[in-house]
Structure formats: C-alpha cells, structure tokens
Enzyme design. Structure first.
Site, PDB file in Angstrom:
ATOM      1  CE  LYS A  83      -4.255   0.871   2.234  1.00  0.00           C
ATOM      2  NZ  LYS A  83      -5.166   1.086   3.608  1.00  0.00           N
TER       3      LYS A  83
HETATM    4  O1  G3P Z   1      -8.756   1.661   4.356  1.00  0.00           O
HETATM    5  C1  G3P Z   1      -8.804   2.945   4.646  1.00  0.00           C
HETATM    6  C2  G3P Z   1      -9.458   3.281   5.877  1.00  0.00           C
HETATM    7  O2  G3P Z   1      -8.843   2.520   6.920  1.00  0.00           O
HETATM    8  C3  G3P Z   1      -9.535   4.597   6.405  1.00  0.00           C
HETATM    9  O3  G3P Z   1     -10.867   4.500   7.128  1.00  0.00           O
HETATM   10  O4  G3P Z   1     -12.385   5.171   8.907  1.00  0.00           O
HETATM   11  O5  G3P Z   1      -9.976   5.971   8.782  1.00  0.00           O
HETATM   12  O6  G3P Z   1     -11.427   6.963   7.192  1.00  0.00           O
HETATM   13  P1  G3P Z   1     -11.150   5.853   7.956  1.00  0.00           P
END
Ligand code: G3P
Length: 220
Positions: A83
C-alpha cells in the site's frame, strides 16, 4: 463485489473469515499502531488466516524508501499487497513495483485524476476514501462514480476499492456504482447481516413452532 476487512485486529479478522465471505484484508499505520503489535509479525499472522490479498502500508515518503520497505514486506507472504500513498513518489514506486509483478494498492485517493494516474502506473487496487470526504461535507460516492466511468471509458484494469466505509448504505451505493471491492470495518461487517424484521420474524417463527410442539405434547 469483493469484501475486505479493514483492521489489524486478529480476533476481528478470524471472526470475519469464519463467515466464509471474506476476500481480503487492508491495514494502515493507524490500525497497526492501535494494536500495539510488531508490524511484520502481525502481517505474517494475518496472511496465515486469510489467503486473499492483504494490504501492508509503507511509511517512507520517497521512492527508494518505499521500494526498500516493499522488498521486506513482500518477503513475508505471497499474498501481501503493498500500500502506497497517492503522492508523486508513490506513483513512481507503483510503476517500479508493478513492473516487477508486485501488487500495489494506492491509498489516500481523494480525486479521480489520482485514480487515473495510478491506473496508468499499473496499480492493482486504488482506494478512494469515501467516509473522510463525507466527513468534510463532500460527496465521497461521487468520486467512486467518476473513477468507475473513467476506468470503463479507457479499459483500465485497476480495481476500485471503496475505503473509509462508515455504514451499510455506503456499501449499497458502492455496489450499485460497480466498485470492485469494499474494505469495511468489523463493526460494519456485523451490520451487513442485520435487519430488525429478520430478528423479529425469526423470533415469531420459533415461538409458533414451540407453541405447536407444546400443543402436540398436550394432545399425546
Ligand atoms: O482503508 C482505509 C481506511 O482505513 C480509512 O478509514 O475510517 O480511518 O477513514 P477511516
């Protein structure tokens, strides 16, 4: 649509895997830090549970540093996906790794041109963050829609991974648009099979069944 879980928590990954519908896992530096685990050891454990793609994120911000980290991470297991952030150095590293046959997930994507460039650089996955755009009063789903159309217009094979999913409706919309994958926190995965009418309907079926059994016993 493929379903990935967005977590580095082993219990959540095991439980989601046991449902029999999990296709992969995504992690990020925040999720790893939350677990307080050794990064490489945790990635190895995750890859032992889930045979599908498991995304491990680099923390270098320059091409050579990203490649050096990727070399270590890909040695962990054959299903590791690297990633990288959607920045110019990440784009260059994406090209380098893709040419070597390493699968890359380009993360922190917030606009369709980032998605087009990473597709040109050979990314396996692109991760538009829906929820974070919605959080600042934008329309995260519109970005997914635009990327879908651009990829279809030109036949780009990069898979659209709807990320930063906050609730089941995000999944519904992403599936209707044609996102290839959604990566979903465990809490939302649990919500995907829930409906109050399912619960109350089952309760009523079982109550009627038990009443019938009681009536038969009384008649015997
Ligand atoms: O895969 C990306 C994710 O982890 C981001 O999620 O909830 O931190 O915006 P969030």
């Amino acid at each position: 649509m493929q379903l990935y879980i967005d977590t580095a928590n082993l219990n959540e990954i095991r439980e989601a895997h046991d449902l029999g519908v999990l296709d992969g896992v995504t992690t990020n530096p925040s999720l790893i830090s939350k677990e307080g685990a050794d990064f490489h050891a945790r990635m190895e454990e995750i890859c032992r549970i889930v045979p599908g793609p498991v995304s491990a994120e680099v923390v270098s911000t320059d091409h050579d540093g990203m490649i050096a980290e990727a070399d270590q991470l890909t040695a962990i297991a054959s299903n590791i996906v690297i990633k990288l952030p959607c920045i110019p150095e990440g784009l260059k590293a994406c090209r380098t790794l893709s040419e070597r046959g390493v699968k890359v997930n380009m993360t922190l994507c917030f606009q369709p041109m980032q998605a087009m460039l990473v597709a040109k650089a050979g990314a396996f996955l692109v991760s538009p963050f829906i929820g974070r755009v919605d959080d600042i009063s934008g329309d995260g789903m519109e970005i997914i829609q635009q990327i879908r159309q651009i990829y279809d217009n030109y036949g780009y094979e990069t898979k659209i991974l709807a990320a930063s999913i906050r609730h089941p409706q995000h999944m519904v919309q992403a599936a209707l648009i044609g996102a290839d994958v959604a990566t979903v926190p465990f809490k939302v995965i649990q919500q995907l099979m829930k409906h109050p009418l399912t619960d109350s309907g089952l309760e009523k079926f079982l109550a009627d069944w038990n009443a019938r059994a009681d009536a038969q016993k009384a008649m015997a």
